[in-house]
Each structure stands twice: as structure tokens, then as C-alpha cells.
Enzyme design. Sequence first.
Site: not given
Length: 241
Positions: A103, A169, A199
Amino acid sequence: MSLPAEISFEMLTPEIVAKTIDHALLRPDMTIDEVVAGCKLCAEYQTASVCVKPCDVKIAAETLKGTGVDVGTVIGFPHGNSPANVKVFEALQALEDGAVELDMVLNIGHLKSGRLDKVLGEISQLTSAAKAKLPTCCVKVIFECSLLTDDEKIAACKLVEEAGADYVKTSTGFSTGGATVADLKLMRANTNPSTVHVKASGGIRTLDYLIECLQAGAGRIGASATAAIIDDMRARKAACS
């Protein structure tokens, strides 16, 4: 485990909910004992993954070996300010240590400055290098939506898609805001659902809000309240039977 076509409490199970969650163990003061305990919780509840700090990847991989729970980590966290080559090095080291999900925080200042070529370059470099080392590696790009305008979020979506990363995300969970339904809908509307997933992360502490995020287009949920969320799901399902 794939999500049902229609997202509702009735169509979800505790097992499906668990497999949407990346359990976050990212507090800066978290001890090794707490990391190990958090990994064991992931194994018990069978989450999709655990997301740990880069320094904890090895111990997470050792603890979760053979459990079916993936190990993820963060890159350029939490502000995204490291140079691109440093992010790439950090990513490759994380894969070497046992991570399979990354991430990364994009360079927020460059995005807000309109330096889209620089942002695209760093995402592309990291994604290409990571997938060359581990073709099944999952790369998620963190926007920090609370710091961006809608136009900047849309631009970031297009850059992630062009770079070949796997997820957009919302947040790190360490800035001025977390996941919102409006942002999730915007991100889902501005990426190709066949190639880029969404996400939600930051402030997702209840089952009801997790379901709202899934309904808004999220496929993964970053959360630290994992046990409370899944226990609530189990209790509600038991009460319905």
C-alpha cells in the site's frame, strides 16, 4: 472469496466480511508482542490480509505462514514524501521479507502541484519493479482523499489505472479524515472495475459502515476494529437464525 453481486447484510456472511478486511497494525507505538497478537487474530478470523509496518513484515510472514492470510505493508507511509527510488527500494525489500501486498502513498504535494508526470512515474516505477519481482504482488495506491479536491482524486484515479496498479485507496488513517461514501463512489466511477479495485480505509469501525463502504464500491476494507466487526456480524446472523 468474491463478494455477492448484491451487497446487503442478508447476502453477506462473517466469512465473506472477514475476507474483505486488511487488518491494520500500523500504530507507531505498537510493540512486537502486539504485532504477533494481531497476526494471530487475522489467522483466527481469516481476514484477507494483515497490513503491518515495513519493519514488521518478516515477523508477520513467519507468524502467518500456512494460514491463508496474506501479508501486506505500507510504502512511503504515511505522507508519501520519499523519492520514487526510495519507495521502489522499500517495496522490493518488503517483498523480499515476505510481503505480497503493498500500500504505497502517492506524492500528495506533487499531485496538488499538478506534476502528474512525476506522480505517474513513481507509481509506474514501483508497480513495474514489484510485479517484476513478484508477478502476483498486489499494489494499492493511497490518495489521502481528505487533502484532495475531487478533480485531484479523479486525476489520481486515472494515473493509477495508467500505471497498472491494482487498487485505489482512500486514506492512511493518519491524516485529517478517513473513508467517505462520496469518495468511494467517485473513485469507483473513475476507474475501470475490471482492472482497478477500490479500498476504503480510515475510520471504519462498525459493521454497518463497512457494509456502506462495500455498497459504495469498495472491495477491500482497511480496519483495526476487525474482531468487533466480525463478532457483530456473527451475533446478528445468530439472532436471525
